[in-house]
Design an enzyme around this catalytic site. Structure first.
Site, PDB file in Angstrom:
ATOM      1  N   LYS A 117      22.372  10.807  21.352  1.00 15.20           N
ATOM      2  CA  LYS A 117      23.733  11.301  21.083  1.00 15.20           C
ATOM      3  C   LYS A 117      24.569  11.298  22.360  1.00 15.20           C
ATOM      4  O   LYS A 117      25.780  11.123  22.285  1.00 15.20           O
ATOM      5  CB  LYS A 117      23.702  12.684  20.443  1.00 15.20           C
ATOM      6  CG  LYS A 117      23.224  12.625  19.004  1.00 15.20           C
ATOM      7  CD  LYS A 117      23.835  13.699  18.136  1.00 15.20           C
ATOM      8  CE  LYS A 117      23.480  13.454  16.679  1.00 15.20           C
ATOM      9  NZ  LYS A 117      23.681  14.621  15.824  1.00 15.20           N
ATOM     10  N   LYS A 199      17.449   3.613  12.388  1.00 17.05           N
ATOM     11  CA  LYS A 199      17.356   4.483  11.194  1.00 17.05           C
ATOM     12  C   LYS A 199      18.694   4.522  10.455  1.00 17.05           C
ATOM     13  O   LYS A 199      19.750   4.391  11.072  1.00 17.05           O
ATOM     14  CB  LYS A 199      16.886   5.887  11.556  1.00 17.05           C
ATOM     15  CG  LYS A 199      17.933   6.765  12.152  1.00 17.05           C
ATOM     16  CD  LYS A 199      17.531   8.235  12.162  1.00 17.05           C
ATOM     17  CE  LYS A 199      18.728   9.001  12.735  1.00 17.05           C
ATOM     18  NZ  LYS A 199      18.666  10.397  12.841  1.00 17.05           N
ATOM     19  N   LYS A 202      24.084   8.857   8.594  1.00 18.57           N
ATOM     20  CA  LYS A 202      25.361   9.237   7.988  1.00 18.57           C
ATOM     21  C   LYS A 202      26.523   8.749   8.829  1.00 18.57           C
ATOM     22  O   LYS A 202      27.599   8.493   8.339  1.00 18.57           O
ATOM     23  CB  LYS A 202      25.505  10.770   7.973  1.00 18.57           C
ATOM     24  CG  LYS A 202      24.521  11.565   7.204  1.00 18.57           C
ATOM     25  CD  LYS A 202      24.994  13.043   7.249  1.00 18.57           C
ATOM     26  CE  LYS A 202      23.887  14.036   7.067  1.00 18.57           C
ATOM     27  NZ  LYS A 202      23.326  14.619   8.267  1.00 18.57           N
TER      28      LYS A 202
HETATM   29  P1  TYM Z   1      20.242  15.826   9.571  1.00 18.19           P
HETATM   30  O1  TYM Z   1      21.403  16.526   8.963  1.00 18.19           O
HETATM   31  O2  TYM Z   1      20.521  14.705  10.521  1.00 18.19           O
HETATM   32  O3  TYM Z   1      19.297  15.249   8.438  1.00 18.19           O
HETATM   33  C1  TYM Z   1      18.799  16.059   7.380  1.00 18.19           C
HETATM   34  C2  TYM Z   1      17.366  15.652   7.081  1.00 18.19           C
HETATM   35  O4  TYM Z   1      17.299  14.268   6.743  1.00 18.19           O
HETATM   36  C3  TYM Z   1      16.309  13.608   7.548  1.00 18.19           C
HETATM   37  N1  TYM Z   1      16.766  12.221   7.809  1.00 18.19           N
HETATM   38  C4  TYM Z   1      16.071  11.121   7.477  1.00 18.19           C
HETATM   39  N2  TYM Z   1      14.873  10.954   6.884  1.00 18.19           N
HETATM   40  C5  TYM Z   1      14.450   9.683   6.661  1.00 18.19           C
HETATM   41  N3  TYM Z   1      15.160   8.572   7.009  1.00 18.19           N
HETATM   42  C6  TYM Z   1      16.363   8.691   7.618  1.00 18.19           C
HETATM   43  N4  TYM Z   1      17.049   7.598   7.937  1.00 18.19           N
HETATM   44  C7  TYM Z   1      16.862  10.015   7.877  1.00 18.19           C
HETATM   45  N5  TYM Z   1      18.013  10.488   8.436  1.00 18.19           N
HETATM   46  C8  TYM Z   1      17.918  11.836   8.395  1.00 18.19           C
HETATM   47  C9  TYM Z   1      16.265  14.437   8.827  1.00 18.19           C
HETATM   48  O5  TYM Z   1      15.025  14.260   9.484  1.00 18.19           O
HETATM   49  C10 TYM Z   1      16.454  15.840   8.301  1.00 18.19           C
HETATM   50  O6  TYM Z   1      15.222  16.391   7.870  1.00 18.19           O
HETATM   51  N6  TYM Z   1      18.743  18.980  13.146  1.00 18.19           N
HETATM   52  C11 TYM Z   1      18.681  18.699  11.730  1.00 18.19           C
HETATM   53  C12 TYM Z   1      19.235  19.810  10.865  1.00 18.19           C
HETATM   54  C13 TYM Z   1      18.631  21.137  11.149  1.00 18.19           C
HETATM   55  C14 TYM Z   1      17.313  21.547  10.754  1.00 18.19           C
HETATM   56  C15 TYM Z   1      17.189  22.885  11.201  1.00 18.19           C
HETATM   57  C16 TYM Z   1      16.264  20.909  10.076  1.00 18.19           C
HETATM   58  C17 TYM Z   1      19.218  22.170  11.770  1.00 18.19           C
HETATM   59  N7  TYM Z   1      18.358  23.229  11.826  1.00 18.19           N
HETATM   60  C18 TYM Z   1      16.009  23.613  10.984  1.00 18.19           C
HETATM   61  C19 TYM Z   1      15.094  21.633   9.857  1.00 18.19           C
HETATM   62  C20 TYM Z   1      14.971  22.956  10.322  1.00 18.19           C
HETATM   63  C21 TYM Z   1      19.499  17.435  11.444  1.00 18.19           C
HETATM   64  O7  TYM Z   1      20.355  17.062  12.200  1.00 18.19           O
HETATM   65  O8  TYM Z   1      19.261  16.881  10.245  1.00 18.19           O
END
Ligand code: TYM
Length: 333
Positions: A117, A199, A202
């Site tokens: 990032k 990957k 979004k």
């Molecule tokens: P975020 O919002 O980027 O993504 C949400 C969840 O989706 C998974 N993910 C994917 N899995 C498979 N293939 C992909 N291309 C892909 N892109 C995203 C992410 O691994 C995630 O599980 N930091 C976290 C949000 C968060 C969180 C937490 C998660 C904040 N606090 C506490 C678990 C526990 C995030 O940015 O996810």
């Protein structure tokens, strides 16, 4: 949520930065839904984390409500489960500040997501981005979560949360449950349809690279048909076939078939009929969800009520853990 429960607790959040993709869905949200029946689950919208890339305020507000409606449409609020918005539970920030003091600069520097990032937002490498993993650790530890269903990209953050919990417990006694990641075997890393070595994200500026959960069927079909593959024209899972491997993972997640069955099903056929089948399976998977989402989004009063009740229920647990941690470190509360 009962105060004392024998059932294990699950926690996971998703950022409301834009419409979630099928990567978020197959990597995380679908596993959230699978766990929703057997565990006490707390799921939420990580709006505080989204601030690290300074989103447009109106868009952040709108998307937070939209993601809440999506979580409801996935039936994640059954039984004792809680759905909430992160910023509605103030203790996350309080505990994150405490945890910052039990996290080394070097540990935070090693986080791959921070490095990525920082290079993609080189004009705004702020402290929020740097301390993101301690807020995430607070999100998890504050609820004494046993399991955290996430995609592979969040594994490193989860490991840091475990290290922080163990360090803190080592100093002050049993304060935090040490959480385990739950990462599915297939779908934990769905790749971009256009650049399958990266990957699916979004925030990908190329709209053809990702399928959002709200894409209409025609668009899903178009995107899958234009997905990058290779010149071998053979549906098989192998090193160097990133595009085909990715489509196989998407098909496997949508149909429940394993890779061997998929190879057999498309033996002797080119990528045309394979892509058609992947697209159709995906449309079938997403259509009922999209209908339910539209219905829920129209009921703003209900969404507000869910968020309000979620904040109260989550806040009760969060308050207990935060007070315990604050007392342990010597704060006069
Ligand atoms: P975020 O919002 O980027 O993504 C949400 C969840 O989706 C998974 N993910 C994917 N899995 C498979 N293939 C992909 N291309 C892909 N892109 C995203 C992410 O691994 C995630 O599980 N930091 C976290 C949000 C968060 C969180 C937490 C998660 C904040 N606090 C506490 C678990 C526990 C995030 O940015 O996810």
């Amino acid at each position: 949520m009962p105060e004392e429960t024998q059932r294990k607790r699950v926690l996971s959040l998703i950022q409301p930065t834009s419409v979630p993709t099928i990567g978020n869905y197959f990597g995380a949200l679908r596993n959230w839904a699978d766990m929703a029946e057997d565990y006490d689950c707390i799921y939420g919208v990580a709006d505080l984390h989204a601030l690290t890339v300074r989103p447009e305020p109106a868009a952040l507000r709108r998307q937070t409500a939209e993601v809440m409606a999506m979580l409801l449409a996935l039936r994640l609020r059954q039984g004792n489960n809680i759905l909430f918005v992160q910023s509605h539970v103030a203790q996350h920030c309080q505990l994150a500040w405490v945890l910052n003091n039990y996290t080394q600069f070097g540990e935070a520097m090693r986080m791959t997501q921070f490095k990525e990032k920082s290079s993609s937002h080189a004009d705004n490498i702020n402290l929020g981005l740097f301390s993101y993993p301690t807020l995430m650790a607070a999100d998890i530890l504050i609820y004494q979560a046993n399991y955290v269903p996430i995609g592979a990209d969040q594994k490193q953050h989860l490991e840091l949360a475990r290290n922080i919990a163990e360090r803190f417990n080592g100093l002050y006694g049993q304060v935090f449950t040490v959480p385990e990641p739950y990462i599915g075997k297939v779908g934990s890393r769905i790749m971009s349809l256009q650049e399958p070595a990266m990957k699916m994200s979004k925030s990908d500026p190329n709209p053809k690279g990702s399928v959002s959960l709200l894409d209409p069927p025609e668009q899903i079909i178009k995107k899958i048909k234009s997905a990058v593959t290779d010149s071998e024209a053979c549906v098989r899972y192998a090193d160097g076939k990133d595009g085909v491997n990715n489509l196989m993972a998407i098909y496997s997640c949508s149909t429940g078939k394993d890779f061997a069955a998929i190879e057999q099903e498309f033996a002797g056929q080119g990528y045309g009929s394979f892509k058609q089948a992947v697209a159709e399976a995906l449309v079938e998977e997403l259509c009922p969800f999209q209908e339910e989402y539209k219905r829920l989004l129209a009921d703003k009063a209900y969404l507000e009520q869910v968020a309000h009740e979620g904040a109260e229920a989550a806040g009760r647990i969060a308050q207990r853990t935060t007070a315990k941690a604050m007392k342990k470190v010597g704060l006069w509360i």
